[in-house]
Scaffold this active site. Sequence first.
Site, PDB file in Angstrom:
ATOM      1  N   ASP A 199       1.029  -1.545  -0.115  1.00  0.00           N
ATOM      2  CA  ASP A 199       0.447  -0.081   0.031  1.00  0.00           C
ATOM      3  C   ASP A 199       0.842   1.548  -0.017  1.00  0.00           C
ATOM      4  O   ASP A 199       2.003   1.331   0.446  1.00  0.00           O
ATOM      5  CB  ASP A 199      -0.639  -0.045   1.238  1.00  0.00           C
ATOM      6  CG  ASP A 199      -2.262   0.638   0.296  1.00  0.00           C
ATOM      7  OD1 ASP A 199      -2.694   1.637   0.077  1.00  0.00           O
ATOM      8  OD2 ASP A 199      -2.937   0.477   1.659  1.00  0.00           O
ATOM      9  N   TRP A 200       0.808   2.270  -0.397  1.00  0.00           N
ATOM     10  CA  TRP A 200       0.550   3.516  -0.870  1.00  0.00           C
ATOM     11  C   TRP A 200       1.501   4.402   0.566  1.00  0.00           C
ATOM     12  O   TRP A 200       1.004   4.332   1.248  1.00  0.00           O
ATOM     13  CB  TRP A 200       0.087   5.069  -1.319  1.00  0.00           C
ATOM     14  CG  TRP A 200       0.871   5.210  -2.736  1.00  0.00           C
ATOM     15  CD1 TRP A 200       0.854   5.294  -3.479  1.00  0.00           C
ATOM     16  CD2 TRP A 200       0.571   3.059  -3.652  1.00  0.00           C
ATOM     17  NE1 TRP A 200       1.000   5.565  -5.182  1.00  0.00           N
ATOM     18  CE2 TRP A 200       0.656   3.541  -5.005  1.00  0.00           C
ATOM     19  CE3 TRP A 200       0.613   2.045  -4.004  1.00  0.00           C
ATOM     20  CZ2 TRP A 200       0.848   2.961  -6.276  1.00  0.00           C
ATOM     21  CZ3 TRP A 200       0.303   1.474  -4.776  1.00  0.00           C
ATOM     22  CH2 TRP A 200       0.875   1.774  -5.658  1.00  0.00           C
TER      23      TRP A 200
END
Length: 841
Positions: free
Chosen positions: A231-232
Amino acid sequence: MAEDETERDETERLLEKLDIGQKVRLLTGASNWRTYGEPAVGLRPLTMSDGPAGVRGEAWDERRTSLVLPSPTALAASWDGELVRELGGLLAAEARRKGVQVLLAPTLNLHRSPLGGRHFECFSEDPLLTARTGVAFVTGVQDGGVAATAKHFVANDAETDRLRVDVTVAERTLRELYLAPFEAAVDAGVWAVMSAYNKVNGVTMSASELLERPLKECAGGWGFDGLVVSDWGAVRSLLDTARSGQDLAMPGPEGPWAAGLLGAVASGLVDEARIDDKVRRLLRLARRVGALGEPAPAGRPLAPSADGPALLRRAVAAGTVLLRNDGGVLPLDAARLRRVAVVGPHATAVRIQGGGSAEVFPSSVVTPLEGVEAALREAAGAGTRAEVTYTPGLPPYTRPRPLDPARTRDPRDGRPGVLVRLLDAEGAELHSEHRLSGRIVEPARVAGAVTVEIRALVRPAESGSWTLGVGGWGLMSLAVDGRTLLSGEFPLDSDDPTRVHVAPPYRCAEAELTEGVEVEVVARRRLDPGTGIATLLAAAPPPGDARAALDAAVTAARAADVAVVVVGTTEESESEGRDRESLALPDGQDALVRAVARANPRTVVLVNSGGPVALPWHRDVPALLLAWFPGQEAGHGLADVLFGHAEPGGRLPTTWAVAQEDVPVLDTRPREGRLPYEEGVHIGHRAWLRAGAEPAYWFGHGLGYTTWEYVGMEAPATVRGGCDAGVDVRVRLRNTGPRRGREVVQVYLARTDTAVDRPVRALAGYAAVEAGPGEEAVATVRLAARALAHWSTERGRWETEPGTFTLLAGPSAGELPLRTTVTVPARGPLSAGPSMESALR
């Protein structure tokens, strides 16, 4: 699509051509949405994009529009895998049109608590329904040559403190509930998996052993051969993540791996074999999406699918759930209507999608009001058309909304919209552009830019005290006609990417404006490092008269043949980045529904929300529909249902309560950083059954425009434990109503004489049938073999307990008129259970 021997050999040959510096460079993103290419091996950059309801592409730019699907909750509500597969194919076509190779969807987390703020992006409360819907989504996307990404792995089921929360969950619960949809996606051949922000049992997911076992490991695991992308911003450390099954850190180009991974390998702290495996998986993904080797010949630029709107319109109806229809109010007969009252702010400001990172920009939206008007116009032909009146029933929202083209002009050229300028340290203009909205998530990147400015001519619709707001972080100012209303430094108070980069808070000021008298509004923000780049300019009209608005709605409803009330959640009450504090509808909407229902006995209520809301008035209205976040064709699809052109095809993917205090599993708030899943395998309808409580509407519930009699069911008397083929259950039913319809036949499994902590009953399989009036149909429901098994923590495997299981069939978890039993004979030691693949067959 498994890699064959020739492809494996080619991957190894390419890997040998790369030195360690080239390999390490590939493992952190090159930008926010792209990976690095490597010409030495013919590797081109991979472009990634959100999301599950539409493909945004690389830029947050309202001028680059996307087709907008119904929300994932609506897709799951269809209980229709073939439809979801078609919609996945539409997303793949949109991705190719936008140059995207990796779609960051589907979201396979579960609706553990109805307070989860991002449930609109997830499918359901049930692992089987989520798994089957997710597999259909993955298949549709990847059949179109685009990688699907199963996310967020794993137990990322709430938003509160989502970057750091430690979810404590028992191994059996993890296996049977939260891992199950991901296992199904892997069995279906998903090409990418996204690791989540949160911790599970003390370990952050980007460093978790779960990425190896069960995800990647072949012996005793799932054998996932694709890429694990973070995930970012979820890779926040070096050695523990580099030594794990995490393959790619996004975004880039900065990050712990970019800064230190090469040195860690050189010093022997990270084995180069680990790096090779990560790069190998990246190359494999690139080959699958056509980004490795000779590029395909360039063709003409792709246009949006011409068939897209029709498919999206069909999907709206397929996911719409009819909860109540007392007295057969629905479908409406357009020929008998002379006046229709449409009520509620959501009738004209419908929420077509949830807020947050997955938001996209539609080219057009059909509102419920427009849908009703169009349907009546079409039905009228040469005859008399029913009059449609619209009243919001509530005063305008007092929270500012980004400026839109309806009442704003670019002061430079007069076009509807706003002017965005980038200024240097002396205030000189470096760049300018016309934009359509006051929400500028990503202004242009220009060297030397120090300040972003949004400037617009605003024409107020009414006189009074307007609220103006500027959104962002750092040094900001807001002025009207040259008079500064707000100026100050607003320090960053969050590291949540959505709050920083997508939805920063507003800083507000009041201004007295006059109806029709145009003013120039200017917002400025200094582009300080580390404060994000999003800047917003917004406004809200003066507070209205709530009593007058309600009285107008009551008057309109009383004078109409039918009243259609559209209510729902707001971006403040339901959005990514925060969990909901309340299930109640905001802003006096409950009072509005009650008042209209008292004024008109033929009141139809449409609920426009991504997840459950409290329905304290649900028995007071004769007809109640759940529209979810229905996508850009909202109005047409809902009108098709209202006027009987389409069946309301939806069935609840999540149990709905009357009131928040009734919900048996509710908590989303960590205690001392931990969120314990103390309820074990008992969530959703399982939790309601365990508590002996009665919800407003059970999981699986949904009415059509006909009625059904469940006649009988057949199943084998004896089944072999661990049988990979599962069990076929035949359910016979008859259409006893006046028109053709579709019924979703659900089979649940129960076991009372057991040594295992089992749900009172749980969904084991489902199938849909269609039949005309008076016709019989037989639903063959494949009972998932996994449904007979449980995870043995002691032996680390799936096992089937001998004895008698009860099968119950019907239209919902709370209405199961048919039952029979199957017996698993005792034959020596408990047998191992099946794979998830066989469970879904």
